[in-house]
Design an enzyme around this catalytic site. Sequence first.
Site, PDB file in Angstrom:
ATOM      1  N   HIS A  14       0.816  -1.214   0.000  1.00  0.00           N
ATOM      2  CA  HIS A  14       0.000   0.000   0.000  1.00  0.00           C
ATOM      3  C   HIS A  14       0.852   1.267   0.000  1.00  0.00           C
ATOM      4  O   HIS A  14       0.378   2.327  -0.377  1.00  0.00           O
ATOM      5  CB  HIS A  14      -0.944  -0.030   1.203  1.00  0.00           C
ATOM      6  N   ASN A  64      -6.092   7.330   2.671  1.00  0.00           N
ATOM      7  CA  ASN A  64      -7.372   7.938   2.307  1.00  0.00           C
ATOM      8  C   ASN A  64      -7.377   9.454   2.459  1.00  0.00           C
ATOM      9  O   ASN A  64      -8.320  10.107   2.016  1.00  0.00           O
ATOM     10  CB  ASN A  64      -8.503   7.322   3.133  1.00  0.00           C
TER      11      ASN A  64
END
Length: 107
Positions: A14, A64
């Site tokens: 990620h 995010n």
Amino acid sequence: VAGLGNYGLWGTRHSVGMEVLDRLARQLAVAEGWRMDKRCCADVALATAHGLELVLLKPRRFMNLNGLSVASAAEIYNLGPEDIYLVHDDLDKALGKVAIKLGGSAR
């Protein structure tokens, strides 16, 4: 060029965007130039390549919320959307597969 990911979670798929930026900074001989910019909550390094001035950005936020850092940096450095390149993982692609695209969805 913004390397997206979860700051501090090195070695995870990620956060591959940040690892790519670290390698790019080394190749451009600015790896020692990273500095924390509180205005955009990101590590920033400035570089020049092939006559282009580059802002390398590693947001210090969770994935995010990386967009907040990118948007702030765009305002600070007077960049438009066409000036911004995002480097990030995509779980729909095989590990190691690289793709370049213009536009698209939020993912």
